[in-house]
Motif scaffolding. Structure first.
Motif, PDB file in Angstrom:
ATOM      1  N   ASN A 110       5.155  40.354   5.341  1.00 48.47           N
ATOM      2  CA  ASN A 110       5.690  41.707   5.202  1.00 48.47           C
ATOM      3  C   ASN A 110       7.186  41.745   5.497  1.00 48.47           C
ATOM      4  O   ASN A 110       7.960  42.409   4.795  1.00 48.47           O
ATOM      5  N   ALA A 111       7.592  41.001   6.523  1.00 49.47           N
ATOM      6  CA  ALA A 111       9.004  40.980   6.880  1.00 49.47           C
ATOM      7  C   ALA A 111       9.828  40.266   5.803  1.00 49.47           C
ATOM      8  O   ALA A 111      10.937  40.685   5.474  1.00 49.47           O
ATOM      9  N   ILE A 112       9.296  39.176   5.255  1.00 50.99           N
ATOM     10  CA  ILE A 112      10.000  38.464   4.182  1.00 50.99           C
ATOM     11  C   ILE A 112      10.118  39.355   2.952  1.00 50.99           C
ATOM     12  O   ILE A 112      11.173  39.397   2.296  1.00 50.99           O
ATOM     13  N   ALA A 113       9.069  40.083   2.637  1.00 54.97           N
ATOM     14  CA  ALA A 113       9.115  41.007   1.491  1.00 54.97           C
ATOM     15  C   ALA A 113      10.189  42.069   1.710  1.00 54.97           C
ATOM     16  O   ALA A 113      10.937  42.414   0.774  1.00 54.97           O
ATOM     17  N   SER A 114      10.288  42.590   2.919  1.00 51.07           N
ATOM     18  CA  SER A 114      11.308  43.603   3.230  1.00 51.07           C
ATOM     19  C   SER A 114      12.708  43.004   3.130  1.00 51.07           C
ATOM     20  O   SER A 114      13.632  43.639   2.611  1.00 51.07           O
ATOM     21  N   ALA A 115      12.879  41.765   3.606  1.00 49.02           N
ATOM     22  CA  ALA A 115      14.185  41.113   3.551  1.00 49.02           C
ATOM     23  C   ALA A 115      14.614  40.877   2.107  1.00 49.02           C
ATOM     24  O   ALA A 115      15.782  41.100   1.747  1.00 49.02           O
ATOM     25  N   LEU A 139      21.672  37.362   7.914  1.00 47.82           N
ATOM     26  CA  LEU A 139      21.066  36.945   9.177  1.00 47.82           C
ATOM     27  C   LEU A 139      20.782  38.147  10.076  1.00 47.82           C
ATOM     28  O   LEU A 139      19.770  38.188  10.783  1.00 47.82           O
ATOM     29  N   GLU A 140      21.660  39.141  10.024  1.00 49.39           N
ATOM     30  CA  GLU A 140      21.429  40.378  10.777  1.00 49.39           C
ATOM     31  C   GLU A 140      20.200  41.109  10.265  1.00 49.39           C
ATOM     32  O   GLU A 140      19.401  41.640  11.053  1.00 49.39           O
ATOM     33  N   VAL A 141      20.055  41.144   8.937  1.00 54.40           N
ATOM     34  CA  VAL A 141      18.873  41.775   8.340  1.00 54.40           C
ATOM     35  C   VAL A 141      17.614  41.066   8.828  1.00 54.40           C
ATOM     36  O   VAL A 141      16.617  41.704   9.205  1.00 54.40           O
ATOM     37  N   GLY A 142      17.649  39.733   8.825  1.00 55.20           N
ATOM     38  CA  GLY A 142      16.502  38.977   9.298  1.00 55.20           C
ATOM     39  C   GLY A 142      16.201  39.219  10.764  1.00 55.20           C
ATOM     40  O   GLY A 142      15.033  39.330  11.160  1.00 55.20           O
ATOM     41  N   LYS A 143      17.236  39.332  11.566  1.00 56.91           N
ATOM     42  CA  LYS A 143      17.048  39.586  12.994  1.00 56.91           C
ATOM     43  C   LYS A 143      16.397  40.931  13.224  1.00 56.91           C
ATOM     44  O   LYS A 143      15.510  41.073  14.086  1.00 56.91           O
ATOM     45  N   GLU A 144      16.825  41.944  12.458  1.00 57.24           N
ATOM     46  CA  GLU A 144      16.240  43.278  12.580  1.00 57.24           C
ATOM     47  C   GLU A 144      14.758  43.267  12.226  1.00 57.24           C
ATOM     48  O   GLU A 144      13.977  44.063  12.751  1.00 57.24           O
ATOM     49  N   LEU A 145      14.366  42.345  11.320  1.00 52.01           N
ATOM     50  CA  LEU A 145      12.969  42.250  10.890  1.00 52.01           C
ATOM     51  C   LEU A 145      12.180  41.225  11.701  1.00 52.01           C
ATOM     52  O   LEU A 145      11.038  40.922  11.370  1.00 52.01           O
ATOM     53  N   ARG A 146      12.813  40.691  12.757  1.00 51.56           N
ATOM     54  CA  ARG A 146      12.200  39.707  13.640  1.00 51.56           C
ATOM     55  C   ARG A 146      11.829  38.427  12.898  1.00 51.56           C
ATOM     56  O   ARG A 146      10.786  37.802  13.163  1.00 51.56           O
ATOM     57  N   LEU A 147      12.683  38.032  11.991  1.00 54.50           N
ATOM     58  CA  LEU A 147      12.517  36.785  11.269  1.00 54.50           C
ATOM     59  C   LEU A 147      13.375  35.694  11.907  1.00 54.50           C
ATOM     60  O   LEU A 147      14.453  35.981  12.437  1.00 54.50           O
ATOM     61  N   LYS A 148      12.909  34.477  11.844  1.00 53.21           N
ATOM     62  CA  LYS A 148      13.719  33.352  12.291  1.00 53.21           C
ATOM     63  C   LYS A 148      14.774  33.066  11.224  1.00 53.21           C
ATOM     64  O   LYS A 148      14.457  32.968  10.039  1.00 53.21           O
TER      65      LYS A 148
END
Length: 451
Positions: free
Chosen positions: A230-235, A287-296
């Motif tokens: 879900n987080a990858i899809a959002s990113a 990278l900020e977008v990923g951090k907001e989505l709790r992605l590594k």
């Protein structure tokens, strides 16, 4: 002496024709890969010039010999199994770079020119051809066009047909035809460039191509995000809707993320190429977008960046014993993540796949020991339900004959047959290897049953 050799030696000479028994082992492997041994052609012909190629095709046309065109043979395993072929015609000796207009950002070369050789020359002038073909060291320009083989850079630069400006080819009757030109603004004649892109040698033998080029960018860097689907899809959705300008953006299956040692879960691999400052700024934003989505998130630059993008297709196409199943797929970009989830479920996370986030096109690799023909049917029907497709590029012959290579169920087959008859009325070029002759196996029956 065989009749074919008797007719062709006066045209190409003794060194221009080779019997199967005298072929090198790598050539025998390439030719036998798409065919059973008893179906393999007896001869491979190497015309030394376009004139010799036209004479070879005139002879083949007159005697109704079936012909399988190729460059170096690196993709002879792609396409349907086809009928027994009388001879393979290689453009490998038509390998001259005819014109490199540095100021116009175009290059014209013969079809047998190796992509790697051309790219090496272009890079010396600060230009490059933004294509990442399979088997890039062996791939020839004609073969790349014939199989529409591009790569991840299509996100920024488009596919083969978007870069192809002009084309010359020899028809099945030996006559030469041309379309397009050598400058970007030239639109003269029919747009045969698009027609020949992905035609798999069924309409003619390409002899010369003209491509548009692009300048090499100063900086390059890659951001890799991994984590929950879900987080990858959002990113991915955020990336595509943003003002960021990546040159490549690929969604990776969980199996591929693990194989590349990038982390856990599904992955999003994004490359930025521009001024160094711009690469840093855009990478930091993602990278900020990923951090907001709790992605590594990880950032790769310099040699790590280059090696990462080389390893991606390598994991899909590296030779394996026993051979694995390699496919090309397409779905709506908005359903790319869902498609990878379904793929992971079918293969229990053991399959490898990536999808270009912007186009929905992708490649996948499956171990035949962990997937059945029925599973491939399910995944093909899933892709078709997403207005897409699944094509078996390399697979065991029994599977290709059972399942069908293309699985095309659209309304364009009759139109394609008519085009084939206009270009090749005697059906001697790559017989029964393309969409209109595809044997769909039991897929149709299963679909009818389920409908």
């Amino acid at each position: 002496m065989n009749e074919i050799a008797e007719k062709l030696i006066p045209i190409v000479g003794d060194s221009g024709i080779c019997h199967w028994d005298n072929l090198t082992s790598d050539w025998q492997e390439r030719i036998s890969r798409p065919n059973e041994i008893e179906l393999c052609p007896k001869y491979i012909v190497y015309p030394n010039s376009v004139t010799e190629l036209t004479e070879v095709m005139k002879c083949a046309f007159a005697h109704r010999w079936s012909v399988l065109p190729c460059g170096s043979g690196s993709k002879l395993g792609w396409g349907a199994v086809g009928k027994p072929t009388d001879l393979v015609v290689s453009t490998g000796r038509l390998n001259q770079i005819i014109d490199h207009a540095v100021g116009d950002l175009t290059v014209t070369a013969q079809a047998g020119t190796k992509f790697a050789h051309l790219q090496e020359i272009l890079l010396k002038t600060g230009q490059f051809l933004p294509i990442e073909p399979v088997h890039d060291y062996d791939a020839t320009l004609g073969g790349i066009v014939a199989t529409a083989d591009s790569g991840s850079l299509r996100h920024r630069y488009g596919g083969i047909r978007d870069m192809l400006l002009g084309i010359s080819f020899v028809r099945s009757d030996g006559k030469i035809a041309k379309a397009g030109g050598r400058v970007v603004k030239n639109v003269a004649g029919y747009d045969l460039m698009k027609l020949f892109t992905g035609s798999y040698g069924t309409l003619g033998i390409i002899t010369e191509v003209t491509f548009r080029l692009y300048p090499v960018q100063e900086g390059s860097g890659t951001v890799v995000l991994t984590g929950t689907t879900n987080a990858i899809a959002s990113a991915a959705k955020t990336l595509l809707a943003s003002a960021l300008t990546p040159t490549a953006a690929d969604l990776l299956s969980t199996g591929l993320v693990t194989k590349l040692s990038l982390g856990e879960g599904m992955g999003l691999m994004v490359r930025f190429q521009s001024l160094s400052e711009s690469v840093q700024q855009q990478s930091s934003r993602l990278l900020e977008v990923g951090k907001e989505l709790r992605l590594k998130g990880n950032f790769y630059s310099d040699s790590e960046d280059a090696n990462l993008w080389k390893s991606l297709p390598k994991e899909i196409w590296e030779p394996h014993i026993p051979p694995e199943i390699n496919c090309k797929m397409g779905v709506l970009p908005s359903t790319a993540v869902e498609s990878l989830i379904y793929f992971d479920e079918l293969t229990l996370g053991g399959g490898l796949a990536y999808i270009h986030a912007g186009s929905g096109l992708g490649k996948l690799r499956i171990d035949p020991e962990i997937i059945t023909p029925e599973m491939i049917q399910y995944f093909r029907r899933y892709c078709q339900a997403q207005r897409g497709f699944l094509t078996l590029l390399e697979a065991p012959i029994a599977l290709k004959n059972y399942e069908g290579v293309w699985g095309y169920s659209g309304k364009g087959a009759n139109i394609m047959r008519e085009i084939k008859m206009r270009f090749d009325p005697r059906k001697i070029l790559s017989p029964e290897r393309f969409v209109w002759d595809d044997k769909c196996g039991r897929t149709t029956k299963i679909n009818k049953k389920n409908n």
